[in-house]
Design a protein around this motif. Structure first.
Motif, short mmCIF file in Angstrom:
data_model
loop_
_atom_site.label_atom_id
_atom_site.label_comp_id
_atom_site.label_asym_id
_atom_site.label_seq_id
_atom_site.Cartn_x
_atom_site.Cartn_y
_atom_site.Cartn_z
N GLU A 121 0.83 -1.20 0.00
CA GLU A 121 0.00 0.00 0.00
C GLU A 121 0.86 1.26 0.00
OE1 GLU A 121 -3.96 -1.63 2.40
OE2 GLU A 121 -2.22 -0.85 3.50
N ASN A 122 1.97 1.23 0.71
CA ASN A 122 2.83 2.40 0.75
C ASN A 122 3.54 2.62 -0.57
OD1 ASN A 122 3.44 3.95 3.50
ND2 ASN A 122 2.77 1.88 4.00
N VAL A 123 3.93 1.56 -1.26
CA VAL A 123 4.56 1.72 -2.57
C VAL A 123 3.54 2.19 -3.59
CG1 VAL A 123 5.78 0.54 -4.43
CG2 VAL A 123 6.33 0.00 -2.05
N ARG A 124 2.34 1.66 -3.52
CA ARG A 124 1.30 2.01 -4.50
C ARG A 124 0.76 3.42 -4.33
NH1 ARG A 124 -0.89 -1.59 -7.92
NH2 ARG A 124 -0.38 -3.81 -7.67
N LEU A 125 1.18 4.11 -3.27
CA LEU A 125 0.78 5.51 -3.15
C LEU A 125 1.19 6.31 -4.37
CD1 LEU A 125 1.56 6.37 0.58
CD2 LEU A 125 -0.67 6.39 -0.52
N ALA A 126 2.29 5.90 -5.01
CA ALA A 126 2.78 6.61 -6.19
C ALA A 126 1.86 6.40 -7.38
CB ALA A 126 4.19 6.15 -6.53
N ARG A 127 1.36 5.17 -7.54
CA ARG A 127 0.46 4.86 -8.68
C ARG A 127 -0.47 3.74 -8.23
NH1 ARG A 127 3.86 3.23 -13.72
NH2 ARG A 127 1.77 2.74 -14.52
N HIS A 128 -1.71 4.12 -7.94
CA HIS A 128 -2.67 3.13 -7.47
C HIS A 128 -3.01 2.11 -8.56
CE1 HIS A 128 -3.51 4.98 -3.59
NE2 HIS A 128 -3.50 6.15 -4.19
N ASP A 129 -2.91 2.53 -9.81
CA ASP A 129 -3.32 1.64 -10.91
C ASP A 129 -2.15 0.84 -11.49
OD1 ASP A 129 -2.00 3.82 -11.93
OD2 ASP A 129 -3.36 4.12 -13.63
N ALA A 130 -1.00 0.84 -10.83
CA ALA A 130 0.16 0.10 -11.35
C ALA A 130 -0.13 -1.40 -11.35
CB ALA A 130 1.39 0.40 -10.51
N SER A 131 0.38 -2.07 -12.35
CA SER A 131 0.20 -3.52 -12.44
C SER A 131 1.15 -4.23 -11.48
CB SER A 131 0.47 -4.00 -13.87
OG SER A 131 1.83 -3.80 -14.20
N ALA A 132 0.90 -5.52 -11.25
CA ALA A 132 1.77 -6.30 -10.39
C ALA A 132 3.19 -6.38 -10.95
CB ALA A 132 1.20 -7.71 -10.20
N GLU A 133 3.30 -6.44 -12.28
CA GLU A 133 4.61 -6.49 -12.90
C GLU A 133 5.37 -5.19 -12.69
OE1 GLU A 133 7.84 -7.98 -14.83
OE2 GLU A 133 6.03 -9.03 -14.18
N GLN A 134 4.70 -4.05 -12.84
CA GLN A 134 5.34 -2.75 -12.61
C GLN A 134 5.78 -2.61 -11.15
OE1 GLN A 134 2.02 -0.45 -14.06
NE2 GLN A 134 3.13 0.13 -15.94
N LEU A 135 4.96 -3.13 -10.25
CA LEU A 135 5.30 -3.09 -8.83
C LEU A 135 6.55 -3.91 -8.56
CD1 LEU A 135 4.25 -2.07 -6.04
CD2 LEU A 135 3.11 -4.28 -5.81
N ARG A 136 6.64 -5.09 -9.14
CA ARG A 136 7.81 -5.94 -8.93
C ARG A 136 9.07 -5.32 -9.52
NH1 ARG A 136 3.98 -10.08 -9.94
NH2 ARG A 136 4.56 -10.12 -12.16
N GLU A 137 8.94 -4.70 -10.68
CA GLU A 137 10.10 -4.07 -11.31
C GLU A 137 10.64 -2.93 -10.45
OE1 GLU A 137 8.90 -2.85 -15.15
OE2 GLU A 137 8.86 -4.89 -16.00
N ALA A 138 9.73 -2.11 -9.92
CA ALA A 138 10.16 -1.01 -9.06
C ALA A 138 10.82 -1.54 -7.79
CB ALA A 138 8.96 -0.13 -8.70
N ALA A 139 10.24 -2.58 -7.22
CA ALA A 139 10.80 -3.16 -6.01
C ALA A 139 12.19 -3.76 -6.27
CB ALA A 139 9.87 -4.24 -5.46
N ALA A 140 12.35 -4.41 -7.42
CA ALA A 140 13.65 -5.00 -7.75
C ALA A 140 14.70 -3.92 -7.93
CB ALA A 140 13.52 -5.85 -9.01
N ALA A 141 14.35 -2.81 -8.59
CA ALA A 141 15.31 -1.74 -8.81
C ALA A 141 15.75 -1.11 -7.50
CB ALA A 141 14.70 -0.68 -9.72
N ALA A 142 14.84 -1.02 -6.52
CA ALA A 142 15.18 -0.44 -5.22
C ALA A 142 15.69 -1.48 -4.25
CB ALA A 142 13.95 0.24 -4.64
N ARG A 143 15.82 -2.72 -4.68
CA ARG A 143 16.22 -3.84 -3.84
C ARG A 143 15.24 -4.04 -2.67
NH1 ARG A 143 18.71 -4.35 -7.85
NH2 ARG A 143 20.91 -4.94 -8.06
N LEU A 144 14.01 -3.61 -2.89
CA LEU A 144 12.97 -3.85 -1.89
C LEU A 144 12.49 -5.29 -1.94
CD1 LEU A 144 10.99 -2.74 0.27
CD2 LEU A 144 9.46 -2.07 -1.61
N ASP A 145 12.68 -5.94 -3.10
CA ASP A 145 12.23 -7.33 -3.22
C ASP A 145 12.97 -8.23 -2.24
OD1 ASP A 145 14.62 -6.91 -4.51
OD2 ASP A 145 14.19 -8.26 -6.18
N GLU A 146 14.22 -7.88 -1.91
CA GLU A 146 14.97 -8.67 -0.93
C GLU A 146 14.33 -8.57 0.45
OE1 GLU A 146 18.87 -7.11 -1.02
OE2 GLU A 146 19.26 -7.64 -3.13
#
Length: 570
Positions: free
Chosen positions: A421-446
C-alpha cells in the motif's frame, strides 16, 4: 456562534444545522407556551366553577406532548448534525492542510494541529449535539414568558423586561472577564500536546542517556503551566458567576415584590398572582444557567475560531489556467527564500537541461534541501522564479506539477498499512509487474522476500516496524513506480549499508537515465556521476558551478570539500 458554525460548514453542510436550530427554537417556544397556559388553567381551577379548567388543561397537555415530540426530534437532529459537523470539519481541515505551504508546519504547529483535529472538532461537534438546546431554551423560554406576561399583566411584563438589559450586561461582563483566560488555556493545551509528542519521540535519546526514569522537564513545565492557567480561569469566573446570580435573583425579587403589591392593592386576583409568579420563577433557572452555558459556549467559540483561522490560512496561490511545461528542463533564476528573519537562499540561479543531472553540495544549512522543496513547490519563492519545461511552477496546477516530479527525501515517512500500500501511493493503478520491477530496482524485493507476510507486512505508524534502510527502500520503490520525468533526490541512499547501497545505486542509475535529476548528496561516487555540480555556501549562495574535474582544478570551496570527503572516506 450559529453564524460562525454556518461559516465554517459552508453552504454544502449548513442545511442540517439550520434544521436543527429551527427544531430547537420550536421546541423552546412550545415549552414557553405550555407555561403560558398555566395562567388560564390555575385561574379556572381556583374559580367557582373548576369544570371550566378542562379546556386549558387539554391545551396544556397538547403543548406538553408537542414539546416532548419536538424535544426528541431536535435531539436526534442535533446528534446527526454533530456527526455531520465532525465529518465536514475533518475533511475541510484535511483539505486545507494539504494546500498549505510547508513553511506553515513549524514544530509549534504539531500540538496545535493535534488539538484542532481532536479537542477543537469535538468541541464543535458538541455544540449542536449537547450545548445549543440548553442555550436556546435559556433565551427563548424566558422571552416567551415575558410575552405571556404582557397579555395578562403588562406592569409585571415591563418589570421583567427591564431586567433583560441587566442580565445581558452581566452575561457580557462574564464573557469578557474570562475570554483572555480561555485563550491562554487553549494555548497551554496546545503546548502540552506538543510536549507529549516530543516526549514520546525523545524516548531513544532519553534512554540512551539513562534518563528514561526521570521526569521530562519541558513536559513537566507545560503541565504545570496548564494547571496554573486552569486555576486562574476558574478563579476569574467566580466573580462573574456571582454577579450573574445576583442580577437574576434581584430581578426576580423585584417582579415578586411588584406582584405582591398589585395583589394587595386588588388590581390582580390571587389565582393570577400565583400563576404569574410561577411563570416568573420558571425564568430564574434558565437565566442562572446562562453563566455556565456562556462559559461552555465561549470555550466552544474559541475552538471554532481556531478552526476558522486554519481554514482561512491562504494556500499557495493557484493560477487561473494551468501552464503546460514544454519538456522537463529545470531552472531557478535569482531565487531568494526566507524563513522568518533568516535568508536561506539568496540570489540562486541554477539550471538543469532535460535529462541532465545536477548535484548540490555544501555545508549543512546552505539550503540544498530547500532547493528541492522549491522545485516541488512545497514553498513559494520570495524572489525570482522556478521553472520546469519553461513554465513557472506557480502557474502550474498541483496535478500537472506533481505528475512530473518524484521525490525521495532523507527523512522517510510511511503511512500505517502494508508495504504494498505504501509503494502504490505513487500509482494506485500500477500492475503487479510494474510493482515488482520497481521493487527489484530499489532492492525492496529482498526485504519483501525475507518478511513472513511479504508485501502485506504492516509497516507500523510512520514505518516504525521497518529499519531505516528498509523504509528508504520503500521510498525509493515508490519513486521508481511513479516513473516521473523529474527526480529530486535528497541523500537517497543515506540510510543503506554499503553492500545494499551498491545494489540500490544500480537501480537508481537505471531510473535516472533520460530523466532530469537534482540530487543532494555527500557520497563521493554520487557527486562524481553528476553532469554539473553546484556548491552552495553557508549564506545560501552559489559559490561555484561546473563539472567535477573543472571544480577540482579551481582549487576553491568545492576542492576543499572534496579533499575533506576523500580523507574521511579513506
Amino acid at each position: 456562534m450559529i453564524r460562525l458554525l454556518l461559516g465554517i460548514l459552508g453552504e454544502e453542510h449548513s442545511g442540517a444545522l439550520r434544521r436543527t436550530v429551527a427544531l430547537m427554537v420550536a421546541r423552546s417556544a412550545a415549552e414557553g407556551l405550555s407555561y403560558a397556559l398555566l395562567v388560564p388553567l390555575l385561574r379556572a381551577l381556583l374559580a367557582d366553577d373548576p369544570a371550566r379548567a378542562w379546556l386549558p388543561l387539554g391545551a396544556f397537555a397538547v403543548c406538553v406532548a408537542v414539546t416532548g415530540v419536538l424535544s426528541h426530534l431536535s435531539a436526534v437532529s442535533g446528534f446527526r448534525c454533530g456527526g455531520e459537523l465532525s465529518r465536514a470539519l475533518h475533511h475541510r481541515l484535511g483539505d486545507r492542510l494539504a494546500l498549505l505551504p510547508l513553511g506553515w508546519f513549524t514544530p509549534a504547529r504539531v500540538g496545535e494541529v493535534s488539538g484542532l483535529t481532536s479537542r477543537s472538532v469535538m468541541a464543535a461537534m458538541s455544540v449542536p449535539a449537547h450545548r445549543l438546546q440548553p442555550l436556546i431554551s435559556a433565551v427563548v423560554v424566558p422571552l416567551s414568558v415575558v410575552a405571556v406576561l404582557f397579555v395578562f399583566e403588562w406592569r409585571l411584563a415591563l418589570a421583567a423586561l427591564a431586567a433583560v438589559p441587566l442580565v445581558w450586561a452581566a452575561h457580557r461582563w462574564t464573557g469578557r472577564s474570562a475570554a483572555a483566560e480561555d485563550k491562554e488555556q487553549a494555548r497551554r493545551s496546545d503546548e502540552v500536546s506538543g510536549r507529549v509528542v516530543e516526549y514520546v519521540r525523545a524516548q531513544p535519546v532519553l534512554r540512551a542517556g539513562n534518563r528514561s526514569g526521570e521526569r521530562f522537564r519541558l513536559l513537566d513545565d507545560a503541565l504545570t503551566a496548564r494547571w496554573r492557567s486552569d486555576r486562574r480561569a476558574a478563579l476569574a469566573g467566580v466573580p462573574a458567576l456571582l454577579g450573574m446570580s445576583f442580577t437574576v435573583r434581584a430581578a426576580f425579587t423585584a417582579v415578586l415584590a411588584l406582584a405582591g403589591a398589585l395583589a394587595l392593592d386588588g388590581r390582580i386576583g390571587g389565582a393570577e398572582t400565583v400563576a404569574l409568579l410561577i411563570l416568573a420563577a420558571r425564568c430564574v433557572d434558565p437565566l442562572l444557567s446562562l453563566a455556565e452555558l456562556g462559559a461552555v459556549m465561549r470555550s466552544s467559540r474559541g475552538e471554532l475560531t481556531r478552526i476558522q483561522a486554519v481554514l482561512s490560512e491562504p494556500p499557495l496561490p493557484v493560477s487561473g489556467e494551468s501552464a503546460v511545461p514544454e519538456g522537463n528542463a529545470v531552472a531557478l533564476t535569482d531565487v531568494a527564500f526566507r524563513r522568518g528573519d533568516r535568508t536561506v537562499l539568496d540570489g540562486v540561479s541554477l539550471s538543469v537541461p532535460e535529462g541532465g543531472r545536477l548535484a548540490l553540495v555544501g555545508p549543512s544549512g546552505a539550503g540544498k534541501s530547500t532547493v528541492l522543496e522549491l522545485v516541488a513547490r512545497f514553498h513559494d519563492v520570495d524572489e525570482g522564479t522556478v521553472r520546469i519545461g519553461g513554465a513557472d511552477v506557480r502557474d502550474m496546477d498541483e496535478d500537472t506539477l506533481m505528475s512530473r516530479i518524484a521525490v525521495v527525501f532523507q527523512d522517510v515517512y510511511l503511512f500505517t498499512g502494508s508495504i504494498e500500500e505504501n509503494v502504490r501511493l505513487a500509482r494506485h493503478d500500477a500492475s503487479a509487474e510494474q510493482l515488482r520491477e520497481a521493487a527489484a530496482a530499489a532492492r525492496l524485493d529482498e526485504v519483501v522476500a525475507r518478511l513472513p507476510h511479504g508485501w502485506q507486512t504492516q509497516v507500523g505508524e510512520g514505518g516504525t516496524a521497518l529499519s531505516g534502510g528498509e523504509r528508504q527502500r520503500v521510498s525509493l520503490a515508490r519513486a521508481l513506480l511513479k516513473d516521473a520525468p523529474v527526480l529530486l533526490l535528497d541523500e537517497a541512499t543515506s540510510a543503506l549499508d554499503p553492500r545494499n547501497e551498491a545494489g540500490v545505486q544500480e537501480g537508481l542509475e537505471a531510473l535516472v537515465r533520460g530523466r532530469t535529476v537534482i540530487m543532494v548528496a555527500h557520497r563521493l561516487h554520487t557527486v562524481r556521476q553528476a553532469d554539473t555540480i553546484a556548491f552552495l555556501d553557508e549564506h545560501g549562495r552559489v559559490a561555484e558551478w561546473g563539472g567535477h574535474d573543472e571544480l577540482l582544478a579551481r582549487d576553491a570551496r568545492y576542492a576543499e570539500f572534496w579533499r575533506i570527503a576523500t580523507s574521511g572516506a579513506a
